[in-house]
Design a protein around this motif. Structure first.
Motif, PDB file in Angstrom:
ATOM      1  N   ALA A 156      -5.111   0.661  -6.928  1.00 27.33           N
ATOM      2  CA  ALA A 156      -4.913   0.052  -5.608  1.00 27.33           C
ATOM      3  C   ALA A 156      -4.318   1.054  -4.616  1.00 27.33           C
ATOM      4  CB  ALA A 156      -4.030  -1.189  -5.718  1.00 27.33           C
ATOM      5  N   TYR A 157      -3.529   2.004  -5.095  1.00 28.84           N
ATOM      6  CA  TYR A 157      -2.941   2.972  -4.172  1.00 28.84           C
ATOM      7  C   TYR A 157      -4.025   3.794  -3.472  1.00 28.84           C
ATOM      8  CZ  TYR A 157      -3.696   7.026  -7.226  1.00 28.84           C
ATOM      9  OH  TYR A 157      -4.277   8.021  -7.967  1.00 28.84           O
ATOM     10  N   LYS A 158      -5.196   3.944  -4.105  1.00 30.79           N
ATOM     11  CA  LYS A 158      -6.294   4.706  -3.497  1.00 30.79           C
ATOM     12  C   LYS A 158      -6.913   3.957  -2.318  1.00 30.79           C
ATOM     13  CE  LYS A 158      -7.312   7.150  -7.754  1.00 30.79           C
ATOM     14  NZ  LYS A 158      -8.321   7.459  -8.787  1.00 30.79           N
ATOM     15  N   ALA A 159      -6.658   2.662  -2.236  1.00 30.68           N
ATOM     16  CA  ALA A 159      -7.178   1.874  -1.116  1.00 30.68           C
ATOM     17  C   ALA A 159      -6.565   2.317   0.204  1.00 30.68           C
ATOM     18  CB  ALA A 159      -6.932   0.388  -1.365  1.00 30.68           C
TER      19      ALA A 159
ATOM     20  N   LEU B 203      -8.794   5.092   1.312  1.00 29.93           N
ATOM     21  CA  LEU B 203     -10.082   4.512   1.696  1.00 29.93           C
ATOM     22  C   LEU B 203      -9.968   3.829   3.063  1.00 29.93           C
ATOM     23  CD1 LEU B 203     -13.023   3.848   1.107  1.00 29.93           C
ATOM     24  CD2 LEU B 203     -12.229   1.885  -0.251  1.00 29.93           C
ATOM     25  N   THR B 204      -8.919   3.058   3.259  1.00 24.18           N
ATOM     26  CA  THR B 204      -8.694   2.387   4.542  1.00 24.18           C
ATOM     27  C   THR B 204      -8.586   3.414   5.662  1.00 24.18           C
ATOM     28  OG1 THR B 204      -7.544   0.577   3.436  1.00 24.18           O
ATOM     29  CG2 THR B 204      -7.147   0.823   5.801  1.00 24.18           C
ATOM     30  N   SER B 205      -7.814   4.451   5.447  1.00 27.31           N
ATOM     31  CA  SER B 205      -7.629   5.498   6.441  1.00 27.31           C
ATOM     32  C   SER B 205      -8.953   6.179   6.782  1.00 27.31           C
ATOM     33  CB  SER B 205      -6.619   6.523   5.927  1.00 27.31           C
ATOM     34  OG  SER B 205      -6.470   7.580   6.844  1.00 27.31           O
ATOM     35  N   GLN B 206      -9.705   6.546   5.762  1.00 25.94           N
ATOM     36  CA  GLN B 206     -10.989   7.236   5.988  1.00 25.94           C
ATOM     37  C   GLN B 206     -11.981   6.349   6.731  1.00 25.94           C
ATOM     38  OE1 GLN B 206     -11.733  10.472   5.462  1.00 25.94           O
ATOM     39  NE2 GLN B 206      -9.585  10.692   4.906  1.00 25.94           N
ATOM     40  N   LEU B 207     -12.053   5.083   6.369  1.00 30.70           N
ATOM     41  CA  LEU B 207     -12.967   4.165   7.057  1.00 30.70           C
ATOM     42  C   LEU B 207     -12.577   3.982   8.515  1.00 30.70           C
ATOM     43  CD1 LEU B 207     -13.410   1.491   4.250  1.00 30.70           C
ATOM     44  CD2 LEU B 207     -15.190   3.044   5.126  1.00 30.70           C
ATOM     45  N   THR B 208     -11.276   3.847   8.769  1.00 31.78           N
ATOM     46  CA  THR B 208     -10.788   3.681  10.136  1.00 31.78           C
ATOM     47  C   THR B 208     -11.088   4.932  10.963  1.00 31.78           C
ATOM     48  OG1 THR B 208      -9.071   2.170   9.361  1.00 31.78           O
ATOM     49  CG2 THR B 208      -8.750   3.138  11.534  1.00 31.78           C
TER      50      THR B 208
ATOM     51  N   LYS C   1       1.586  -5.818  -5.559  1.00 35.41           N
ATOM     52  CA  LYS C   1       2.617  -5.248  -6.441  1.00 35.41           C
ATOM     53  C   LYS C   1       2.443  -3.736  -6.560  1.00 35.41           C
ATOM     54  CE  LYS C   1       4.048  -9.347  -8.192  1.00 35.41           C
ATOM     55  NZ  LYS C   1       5.272  -9.936  -7.762  1.00 35.41           N
ATOM     56  N   PHE C   2       1.214  -3.251  -6.322  1.00 33.29           N
ATOM     57  CA  PHE C   2       0.916  -1.820  -6.438  1.00 33.29           C
ATOM     58  C   PHE C   2       1.019  -1.081  -5.112  1.00 33.29           C
ATOM     59  CE2 PHE C   2      -1.358  -3.487 -10.189  1.00 33.29           C
ATOM     60  CZ  PHE C   2      -0.859  -2.635 -11.161  1.00 33.29           C
ATOM     61  N   ILE C   3       0.676  -1.754  -4.005  1.00 34.66           N
ATOM     62  CA  ILE C   3       0.715  -1.135  -2.682  1.00 34.66           C
ATOM     63  C   ILE C   3       1.077  -2.212  -1.664  1.00 34.66           C
ATOM     64  CG2 ILE C   3      -1.781  -1.418  -2.385  1.00 34.66           C
ATOM     65  CD1 ILE C   3      -1.678   1.214  -0.704  1.00 34.66           C
ATOM     66  N   THR C   4       1.887  -1.849  -0.689  1.00 38.76           N
ATOM     67  CA  THR C   4       2.363  -2.869   0.248  1.00 38.76           C
ATOM     68  C   THR C   4       1.326  -3.196   1.314  1.00 38.76           C
ATOM     69  OG1 THR C   4       3.367  -1.362   1.846  1.00 38.76           O
ATOM     70  CG2 THR C   4       4.731  -2.041  -0.032  1.00 38.76           C
ATOM     71  N   PRO C   5       1.272  -4.455   1.721  1.00 42.43           N
ATOM     72  CA  PRO C   5       0.398  -4.831   2.832  1.00 42.43           C
ATOM     73  C   PRO C   5       0.717  -4.056   4.111  1.00 42.43           C
ATOM     74  CG  PRO C   5       1.093  -6.787   1.632  1.00 42.43           C
ATOM     75  CD  PRO C   5       1.888  -5.632   1.089  1.00 42.43           C
ATOM     76  N   LEU C   6       1.983  -3.732   4.339  1.00 48.59           N
ATOM     77  CA  LEU C   6       2.357  -3.005   5.551  1.00 48.59           C
ATOM     78  C   LEU C   6       1.653  -1.652   5.632  1.00 48.59           C
ATOM     79  CD1 LEU C   6       3.987  -2.782   8.151  1.00 48.59           C
ATOM     80  CD2 LEU C   6       5.900  -1.896   6.780  1.00 48.59           C
ATOM     81  N   THR C   7       1.568  -0.943   4.518  1.00 51.57           N
ATOM     82  CA  THR C   7       0.872   0.351   4.504  1.00 51.57           C
ATOM     83  C   THR C   7      -0.560   0.184   4.982  1.00 51.57           C
ATOM     84  OG1 THR C   7       2.235   1.161   2.682  1.00 51.57           O
ATOM     85  CG2 THR C   7       0.110   2.247   3.005  1.00 51.57           C
ATOM     86  N   LEU C   8      -1.235  -0.831   4.459  1.00 54.57           N
ATOM     87  CA  LEU C   8      -2.642  -1.055   4.798  1.00 54.57           C
ATOM     88  C   LEU C   8      -2.801  -1.577   6.223  1.00 54.57           C
ATOM     89  CD1 LEU C   8      -3.353  -2.418   1.304  1.00 54.57           C
ATOM     90  CD2 LEU C   8      -4.319  -0.310   2.237  1.00 54.57           C
TER      91      LEU C   8
ATOM     92  N   PRO D  46      -4.068  -7.006  10.854  1.00 56.66           N
ATOM     93  CA  PRO D  46      -3.244  -7.750   9.899  1.00 56.66           C
ATOM     94  C   PRO D  46      -3.905  -7.744   8.512  1.00 56.66           C
ATOM     95  CG  PRO D  46      -3.726  -9.077  11.849  1.00 56.66           C
ATOM     96  CD  PRO D  46      -4.551  -7.843  11.945  1.00 56.66           C
ATOM     97  N   VAL D  47      -3.089  -7.756   7.492  1.00 53.55           N
ATOM     98  CA  VAL D  47      -3.576  -7.828   6.111  1.00 53.55           C
ATOM     99  C   VAL D  47      -3.517  -9.281   5.669  1.00 53.55           C
ATOM    100  CG1 VAL D  47      -3.094  -7.132   3.730  1.00 53.55           C
ATOM    101  CG2 VAL D  47      -2.928  -5.458   5.586  1.00 53.55           C
ATOM    102  N   HIS D  48      -4.564  -9.733   5.014  1.00 52.47           N
ATOM    103  CA  HIS D  48      -4.680 -11.119   4.577  1.00 52.47           C
ATOM    104  C   HIS D  48      -4.352 -11.213   3.087  1.00 52.47           C
ATOM    105  CE1 HIS D  48      -6.563 -11.968   8.420  1.00 52.47           C
ATOM    106  NE2 HIS D  48      -7.225 -10.837   8.240  1.00 52.47           N
TER     107      HIS D  48
END
Length: 179
Positions: free
Chosen positions: A15-18, A21-26, A42-49, A56-58
């Motif tokens: 999940a940390y790799k997301a 991925l989010t950054s690259q797509l944006t 539990k692996f990565i915070t919604p705030l980071t994403l 907003p993260v859902h």
């Protein structure tokens, strides 16, 4: 017109790799909307994403901030592509059997039939190779999902074999081919 991607993240150490991925797509100009399971959070915070996607993260299928909107329905209507990365064995099984017990699975179940849908499994080799997981992936393929095959590597658990999330460049290429 900007293409909208629903990036669903399930509970896997990958999940940390997301975040990358989010950054690259944006950075490539996509409008990224992140959905997460509670296990993923539990692996990565919604705030980071949220910071990386600028949206907003859902996380909670029951949280409806706008009374006129049903998030898990409307998000799919507005999307140009859905990708589940990483796709855990649990989330794959839930999707394959029509479960809708969290934001990711409820949204996936409500996606338009013609929307491009990708899954990028990431799990232990024995879990990935298990006939039940393979059957669940086959079920998803039958209903229109495309699998981004995991790679063989040294896994977080110390095992070596197939099950590591595909390389980011591979995932980005397949997204570009399907949107």
């Amino acid at each position: 017109m900007t293409k909208r991607i629903l990036l669903a993240i399930s509970g896997s150490i990958a999940a940390y790799k997301a975040a990358d991925l989010t950054s690259q797509l944006t950075k490539r100009g996509y409008d990224v909307h992140v959905l997460m399971t509670e296990a993923a959070a539990k692996f990565i915070t919604p705030l980071t994403l949220q910071v990386l996607s600028k949206n907003p993260v859902h996380l909670d299928v029951m949280e409806e901030k706008i009374a006129e909107r049903i998030n898990h329905i409307d998000l799919g209507k507005e999307a140009d592509l859905f990708i589940l990365a990483p796709a855990s064995a649990n989330t794959i099984a839930t999707l394959a059997h029509g479960g809708a017990d969290n934001m990711v699975t409820a949204t996936a179940l409500a996606l338009p039939a013609d929307l491009p849908k990708l899954i990028a499994p990431a799990m232990n080799t024995k879990m990935y190779d298990n006939p039940l997981t393979q059957r669940n992936i086959a079920i998803l393929k039958e209903v229109g999902y495309k699998e981004i095959t995991p790679k063989s590597a040294l896994l977080a658990c110390g095992d070596v074999g197939r099950g590591a999330l595909a390389d980011l460049d591979t995932i980005l290429q397949i997204i570009n081919e399907n949107i």
